[in-house]
Write an enzyme that holds these catalytic residues in place. Structure first.
Site: not given
Ligand code: AQP
Length: 332
Positions: A111, A194, A197
């Site tokens: 990040k 992966k 968001k």
């Molecule tokens: N791709 C994924 N597959 C399975 N599980 C996932 N989670 C996130 N992406 C995947 C799970 O969702 C929950 C929320 O996690 P978070 O709020 O920390 O989500 P995040 O990391 O902000 O989600 P993103 O999409 O990965 O965001 P960015 O793009 O900001 O990095 C957790 O239980 C996570 O494991």
């Protein structure tokens, strides 16, 4: 009954990975555990968020929990910033966690990217706050996607070091629950990344609020290889995009990848994608529609979150008060 804590950041674009990796499992676990589900807005601001968008997104994530079937009366749904115990305990954990432990966190490296010097200090100490989220409730189980495994190991280390340093058996050992066929849903455009968001391409993910047409279009355009679907799961190993779509199908239908291949071995992707679209729309369509309905009634959602926060606070405050006493803070 054992207690679960888990959360999602209200950072927009809630997607199929969040649903299959987290929310869908929570719905299934709520009959066996006492559950606390959070919108972790304090985690969200470790990276810049527009204030109005953060509020909208917090309500959207709450709506997704409720629309997916979390029982907000039996369990607790709230947004993190309403319960001060998270911040209080996170500070104590910042003083327990070691720099070397945080330096190893891959999510911070991903990040923060190349511009590390410009990343917020909050992003760096994110895992201490996550440990506080869980341990302020002495939760024993944390259902998450695969990407959160390293943070949970750190939370266990913090709990153990706290117990050891102060000579107490205060915090329980946390167990991750990483279950199902979609613990790591991948981008629809690139099977090595992966689903996330923050991916700039909206075609990389299925958002929970996408319409049926958009879901079908995104699945039709999803990257695949030219071969038909294989007969065995082992043959998916070197085919990340095929593996991802089969995994999504399996998770949405509560089957295993093996079960899906029994049905689709030898099929072309055109047929498989059409049936995957129908399945995705049948599962996500009603959730998206209910989310839209709840989003039009923010007072109702806010009332659920206020009630949840009061009940959360009633659990966390006495636990954090005991921690402060163990640490030696003079009170009252
Ligand atoms: N791709 C994924 N597959 C399975 N599980 C996932 N989670 C996130 N992406 C995947 C799970 O969702 C929950 C929320 O996690 P978070 O709020 O920390 O989500 P995040 O990391 O902000 O989600 P993103 O999409 O990965 O965001 P960015 O793009 O900001 O990095 C957790 O239980 C996570 O494991």
């Amino acid at each position: 009954m054992n207690r679960i804590f888990s959360g999602i950041q209200p950072t927009g674009n809630l997607h199929l990975g969040n649903y299959l990796g987290a929310i869908r499992n929570w719905v299934q676990l709520q009959s066996s555990y006492d559950c606390i589900f959070c919108m972790v807005d304090m985690h969200a601001i470790t990276q810049w968020q527009e204030p109005a968008e953060l509020r909208r997104s917090t309500r959207e994530v709450a709506s997704a929990y409720i629309a997916s079937g979390i029982d907000a009366k039996k369990h607790i749904i709230f947004n993190q910033s309403r319960v001060r115990a998270h911040a209080q305990l996170a500070w104590i954990f910042n003083c327990v966690a070691r720099l070397g432990w945080l330096n190893r966190m891959t999510q911070f490296k991903e990040k923060a990217g190349k511009d590390r010097e410009n990343a917020s200090v909050g992003l760096y100490v994110y895992p201490s706050l996550m440990a506080a989220d869980i341990l302020a409730y002495k939760a024993t189980h944390v259902p998450v996607g695969e990407d959160q495994k390293q943070h949970l190991e750190l939370a266990r280390d913090i709990a153990q070091k706290f117990n050891h340093d102060f000579g107490v058996e205060f915090f329980p050992l946390i167990e991750p629950i990483i279950k199902g066929e979609a613990t790591r849903v991948m981008s629809l455009r690139d099977g090595s990344k992966k689903m996330s968001k923050s991916d700039p391409s909206d075609y990389s993910r299925i958002n929970l609020t996408d319409t049926a047409d958009t879901i079908a279009l995104k699945i039709r355009k999803a990257k695949t290889d030219p071969h038909p679907l294989p007969e065995s799961v082992a043959e998916l190993e070197k085919r990340p995009e095929a593996d991802n779509l089969v995994g999504i199908y399996a998770a949405l239908s509560d089957k295993t990848r093996g079960d899906v291949l029994v049905h689709y071995a030898g099929a072309q992707f055109s047929k498989f994608k059409a049936e995957l679209s129908d399945l995705a729309v049948s599962v996500l369509g009603p959730i998206g529609a209910e989310m839209q309905r709840l989003m039009k009634d923010p007072d109702h959602v806010d009332a659920i979150l206020r009630d949840g926060a009061e009940r959360a606070q009633a659990i966390a405050d006495p636990i954090v008060a005991q921690v402060e006493e163990i640490v030696g803070f003079l009170k009252p």
